[in-house]
Design an enzyme around this catalytic site. Structure first.
Site, PDB file in Angstrom:
ATOM      1  N   SER A 216      19.906 -12.342 -21.396  1.00  0.00           N
ATOM      2  CA  SER A 216      18.424 -11.853 -21.126  1.00  0.00           C
ATOM      3  C   SER A 216      17.652 -12.454 -19.927  1.00  0.00           C
ATOM      4  O   SER A 216      17.908 -13.728 -19.844  1.00  0.00           O
ATOM      5  CB  SER A 216      17.482 -11.729 -22.278  1.00  0.00           C
ATOM      6  N   HIS A 221      12.920 -16.439 -20.908  1.00  0.00           N
ATOM      7  CA  HIS A 221      14.468 -16.820 -20.830  1.00  0.00           C
ATOM      8  C   HIS A 221      14.701 -17.954 -19.936  1.00  0.00           C
ATOM      9  O   HIS A 221      14.048 -18.399 -19.007  1.00  0.00           O
ATOM     10  CB  HIS A 221      15.246 -15.697 -20.815  1.00  0.00           C
TER      11      HIS A 221
HETATM   12  C1  LIG Z   1      18.140 -12.831 -29.241  1.00  0.00           C
HETATM   13  C2  LIG Z   1      17.634 -12.012 -28.104  1.00  0.00           C
HETATM   14  N1  LIG Z   1      18.275 -10.823 -27.971  1.00  0.00           N
HETATM   15  C3  LIG Z   1      18.040  -9.871 -27.072  1.00  0.00           C
HETATM   16  C4  LIG Z   1      16.649  -9.885 -26.487  1.00  0.00           C
HETATM   17  C5  LIG Z   1      16.225  -8.667 -25.594  1.00  0.00           C
HETATM   18  O1  LIG Z   1      16.280  -9.168 -24.415  1.00  0.00           O
HETATM   19  P1  LIG Z   1      15.365  -8.256 -23.167  1.00  0.00           P
HETATM   20  O2  LIG Z   1      13.894  -8.592 -23.442  1.00  0.00           O
HETATM   21  O3  LIG Z   1      15.580  -8.850 -21.772  1.00  0.00           O
HETATM   22  O4  LIG Z   1      15.569  -6.606 -23.369  1.00  0.00           O
HETATM   23  C6  LIG Z   1      15.922 -11.069 -26.703  1.00  0.00           C
HETATM   24  C7  LIG Z   1      14.660 -11.218 -25.976  1.00  0.00           C
HETATM   25  O5  LIG Z   1      13.973 -11.828 -25.880  1.00  0.00           O
HETATM   26  C8  LIG Z   1      16.365 -11.805 -27.534  1.00  0.00           C
HETATM   27  O6  LIG Z   1      15.628 -12.808 -27.980  1.00  0.00           O
END
Ligand SMILES: Cc1ncc(COP(=O)(O)O)c(C=O)c1O
Length: 439
Positions: A216, A221
């Site tokens: 992400s 991040h």
């Molecule tokens: C472990 C994890 N997976 C998936 C995501 C989803 O990412 P996004 O916010 O870019 O959709 C996050 C979001 O912070 C996450 O912490």
């Protein structure tokens, strides 16, 4: 120099000037300045790159997307990287790709089970449900907050086809044990590496062990594009499937704006279509459009240059916090790391001990009052949310620690925007709180 190149240079110089004036950071004032849990860390180069892509006006995935995909794959040492518009989309694509009929017996079918955890981010689990599969939840360990890998084999049924878990908060799960189980039982392994970019296990980057890994690039991040995500894989068949699901479900793999990459655009006969039907409009999957824009990728290209220093700064901040918090072990469960793991941390997790003399709510209220942002371990226990009311899932054993996390666990930031001075302020606040409230 051509006139337009001269103009570009002038525009970039103005952007630099603007950045220095408008994006200047104020001095940290303990107690008055906020201490975010995460945030964008950038300089004029991200702004210039964004403007550069705006001047191209290509808009959809183009030269910046290609550059990012190549450099990201090279950084990790994997064959393929595919950009998408978020980490959640990356997770959706990872599971969707594995449902492709072209995978035959190995393909995921409605009713198949996927092993995962309930203590995590919702969109690690949601794609399982969205694809009519059944999540099987296993409890996690306190300290590592990763799956209790010893329970996985017992939880496997004849319907189990995949394991899909995150390296929680950047802390690698036991890849030795889990890879062995995946191989023994012929299961797909998807690593949700969204919070773990730069983490290593036995000297190798996490996200390079499983069949597919996801990333992400949302602002908190390790690197950011505003919104953005990626998938990586070493398997060229999976790469094609991910691409198909990402790009409307099409069979054709031409880059945006390109034609006839296959060299036989009007010579295919697929499905019940007439021979020669334009390959650009042949659909082999029930797909989506989850593509990235070139403006997002343009920011990512510059962020990627900063990634090594971002990783070091996250590790440094974690180390400073850990050193400072060691003396409060009787009040908090501190993060635990496997010997093989070298985490590139997303945050600093703490679980308040039962006999601490204060609750999680007491400490987070105190920290927030002192302008230190706190966060939960995402959903806590996803099965307790309103969204799960009518969802078909299975819990293997119990979720004792997951429930405990929902009540007693929180985290604070380690992101590169936090200086040593800010970390010292955080530690001072913990000291004052423990002096005041510690049992
Ligand atoms: C472990 C994890 N997976 C998936 C995501 C989803 O990412 P996004 O916010 O870019 O959709 C996050 C979001 O912070 C996450 O912490």
């Amino acid at each position: 120099m051509k006139k337009e190149d001269e103009l570009k240079k002038e525009i970039f110089n103005k952007v630099r000037e603007y950045y220095l004036l408008a994006h200047k950071k104020g001095k940290f004032m303990p107690g008055n300045s906020s201490v975010p849990y995460a945030g964008r860390v950038y300089d004029e180069n991200e702004l210039i790159s964004l403007v550069d892509s705006a001047l191209d006006f290509w808009l959809t995935a183009g030269r910046f997307a290609r550059q990012f995909e190549n450099e990201f794959a090279e950084f990790l040492g994997v064959k393929h990287c595919l950009l998408t518009n978020s980490g959640s989309s990356a997770n959706l694509l990872a599971i969707s790709a594995l449902t492709s009929p072209s995978l035959g017996e190995k393909g995921l079918k409605p009713g198949d089970e996927v092993i995962t955890v309930a203590a995590g981010f919702p969109t690690t689990v949601n794609p399982i449900i969205q694809n009519n599969l059944i999540p099987v939840f296993i409890d996690v360990d306190l300290g590592t907050y990763n799956i209790q890998h010893e329970r996985i084999e017992e939880a496997i049924s004849e319907k189990t086809k995949a394991i899909f878990i995150a390296h929680t908060m950047g802390n690698p799960f036991n890849l030795d044990a889990i890879m062995k189980i995946a191989e023994k039982h012929d299961l797909w392994l998807i690593e949700d590496n969204c919070d773990a970019l730069g983490s290593k296990y036995n000297g190798k980057y996490t996200g390079t062990f499983g069949h597919i890994a996801t990333f992400s690039f949302y602002p908190p991040h390790h690197i950011s594009m505003g919104e953005g995500g990626a998938l990586v894989t070493n398997d060229t068949q999976l790469k094609r499937l991910i691409e198909s699901f990402r790009d409307w479900g099409r069979d054709c793999w031409c880059e945006p704006g390109c034609d006839n990459s296959c060299g036989k655009r009007f010579e295919w006969q697929l499905g019940e279509l007439p021979y020669g039907y334009d390959h650009k409009y042949i659909y082999s999957h029930i797909g989506y459009n989850l593509k990235v824009t070139d403006m997002q990728a343009a920011i990512g290209v510059e962020q990627l240059k900063k990634l090594p220093s971002f990783i070091n700064e996250r590790k440094r901040n974690f180390r400073l916090l850990y050193e400072g918090m060691k003396k409060y072990k009787e009040y908090f469960i501190l993060p635990e790391i496997q010997i093989e793991a070298d985490p590139s941390w997303f945050g600093f997790l703490l679980t308040v001990r039962k006999d601490a003399g204060f609750s999680k709510n007491d400490i987070i209220k105190y920290l927030e009052e002192h302008k230190i942002a706190t966060r939960m371990l995402f959903a806590g226990n996803i099965t307790r949310h309103p969204s799960f009311k009518n969802v078909n899932y299975r819990i293997y054993g119990d979720l004792t620690n997951t429930n405990r996390i929902m009540h007693d666990t929180f985290w604070i930031g380690v992101y590169p925007g936090l200086t040593e001075e800010i970390i010292n302020y955080i530690l001072k606040c913990f000291e004052k709180f423990v002096d005041l409230r510690g049992g």
